[in-house]
Write an enzyme that holds these catalytic residues in place. Structure first.
Site, short mmCIF file in Angstrom:
data_model
loop_
_atom_site.label_atom_id
_atom_site.label_comp_id
_atom_site.label_asym_id
_atom_site.label_seq_id
_atom_site.Cartn_x
_atom_site.Cartn_y
_atom_site.Cartn_z
N CYS A 65 -8.37 -4.15 -8.55
CA CYS A 65 -8.00 -3.39 -9.74
C CYS A 65 -8.01 -4.21 -11.03
O CYS A 65 -7.78 -3.67 -12.11
CB CYS A 65 -6.62 -2.76 -9.54
SG CYS A 65 -6.52 -1.78 -8.04
N HIS A 79 -0.17 -1.27 -16.42
CA HIS A 79 -0.94 -0.98 -15.21
C HIS A 79 -0.34 0.26 -14.54
O HIS A 79 -1.08 1.15 -14.12
CB HIS A 79 -0.92 -2.18 -14.28
CG HIS A 79 -1.80 -2.07 -13.09
ND1 HIS A 79 -3.16 -1.84 -13.18
CD2 HIS A 79 -1.53 -2.13 -11.76
CE1 HIS A 79 -3.69 -1.77 -11.98
NE2 HIS A 79 -2.72 -1.94 -11.09
N HIS A 107 -5.98 6.48 -10.94
CA HIS A 107 -6.19 5.05 -10.78
C HIS A 107 -7.63 4.81 -10.36
O HIS A 107 -8.00 5.05 -9.21
CB HIS A 107 -5.22 4.49 -9.74
CG HIS A 107 -5.19 2.99 -9.67
ND1 HIS A 107 -6.11 2.20 -10.32
CD2 HIS A 107 -4.36 2.14 -9.02
CE1 HIS A 107 -5.84 0.92 -10.08
NE2 HIS A 107 -4.77 0.86 -9.28
#
Length: 405
Positions: free
Chosen positions: A161, A293, A330
């Site tokens: 990520c 995040h 996400h």
């Protein structure tokens, strides 16, 4: 260190197929999360995700039957087209060794991998000879290089990520060091496949209700797909050709926890933020906005909140913070790039998008979070990305306010 100019950026997301539509979703609080449509079922479980419903016809043809390109490559191409047009460039400007392409992806050609394995194991059919070129992680930057004749460095960054943010940070370094005149940077991900969804479900990190970052009742994340691409160049280069400077990249920091594969370490995250501040030669109190995040998982949100408090102290409760994944999902390796666009748009509008689903009475941490948009008093923002493997990345950017809002 020297600032690096952003002269164009583009985004393709379930929340919008261009930056205008994407921005409207952010500021109007419209989630793109819905029932996930999969090409085949694996078990009886149904999923929700932020899936791009329809691609432009030409893109759909590229990713259609007998396709040469995986979906993640096509998304990268669409985002790059918007970025390059915004920068006022064309193939003649980009062709040659002076232009590099650096893109992040966590998985690469996930659709090609899933289709190939299903065909081999379930249908007993011969693999498509283009499977390997489609699935390789650098298929997307290679496609952009081919499309615009970019003969400089072509590089795929794959660090889960943090991939998109690290690709952008490396691109900054290329410009600062004079390794390239222009760099196309960003991230792309399209991994909403049957096997991948079941694997994420097995980890028990997907929400059973809705994604609610930093809330006490948070119970997991929601996946998405998309791509974001930026055109980076030196300020001198942009000024010479009269290009508008949409934003400036000020600082980049990245660290490794060197610890647990999936459990985040607040100290590592804090170290990445401090490294970005040092790179930008900025004290913490100069940050006016944070795009977190913010996955909505119990461990990640807690670690990120601790990191922000460690770096900003009491001021962490006053800096307007947005966690935008409830809107666009996400997107794994593309998330850092997509969320940097969200950060720039927030700074341009001087408004931090509301964190969808956040309930004030469910606040788990002393941070400035709201379900409604919050005013931003300044031009400097921080975007954070934290990944499995203990990889942390932070980007600092500034953007002038739009002349008319």
């Amino acid at each position: 260190m020297t600032c690096v100019a952003v002269t164009g950026f583009g985004v393709v997301s379930a929340a919008g197929l261009d930056r205008g539509a994407f921005g409207r979703s952010l500021f109007e609080g419209r989630s793109a999360v819905g029932d996930l449509m999969l090409p085949r079922s694996v078990g009886r479980h149904s999923f929700r995700a932020a899936q791009i419903a329809t691609l432009p016809r030409r893109a759909a043809d590229m990713a259609g039957e007998g396709r040469a390109y995986d979906r993640f490559s096509v998304l990268a191409l669409l985002a790059a087209e918007e970025a390059i047009a915004a920068a006022g460039l064309d193939e003649a400007d980009l062709a040659g060794e002076h232009t590099s392409v650096l893109l992040g992806t966590g998985i690469g050609g996930a659709t090609a991998i899933d289709d190939s394995h299903y065909g081999i194991y379930a249908e007993q059919r011969r693999p498509d000879p283009l499977t390997i070129p489609r699935l390789m992680a650098h298929a997307a930057p290679a496609l952009l290089s081919r499309r615009w004749g970019c003969r400089g460095t072509v590089l795929a960054v794959s660090s889960a990520c943090a991939s998109g943010a690290q690709a952008i940070g490396l691109g900054m370094g290329f410009i600062r060091a004079g390794l390239a005149e222009r760099v196309l940077v960003g991230g792309s991900e399209a991994s909403l496949t049957p096997a991948a969804m079941q694997s994420w479900r097995a980890m028990r990190v997907l929400t059973s209700t809705r994604c609610r970052p930093f809330s006490t009742a948070r119970d997991g994340m929601v996946l998405g797909e998309g791509a974001a691409v930026f055109v980076l160049e030196s300020e001198q280069s942009a000024q010479r050709r009269g290009a508008p400077i949409l934003a400036r990249l000020r600082g980049y920091g990245t660290t490794s926890d060197a610890g647990d594969l999936v459990r985040p370490d607040p100290e590592g995250a804090a170290a990445a933020i401090r490294a970005a501040l040092a790179d930008a030669a900025l004290p913490p109190h100069e940050i006016n906005h944070v795009n977190a995040h913010g996955t909505g998982t119990r461990l990640n949100d807690a670690a990120e909140a601790q990191a922000l408090q460690a770096v900003f102290g009491a001021n962490a409760a006053r800096i307007p913070l947005s966690a935008t994944k409830p809107i666009h999902g996400h997107a794994l390796g593309a998330s850092g790039a997509i969320e940097l666009i969200a950060t720039i748009l927030a700074l341009q509008h001087r408004s931090a998008p509301g964190t969808l689903g956040f309930e004030a009475g469910q606040a788990a941490f002393p941070l400035s979070i709201s379900a409604s948009n919050q005013p931003i008093d300044g031009a400097i923002g921080l975007s954070t990305s934290f990944a499995f493997g203990g990889v942390n990345a932070a980007l600092i950017v500034d953007a002038p306010a739009l002349a008319s809002l």
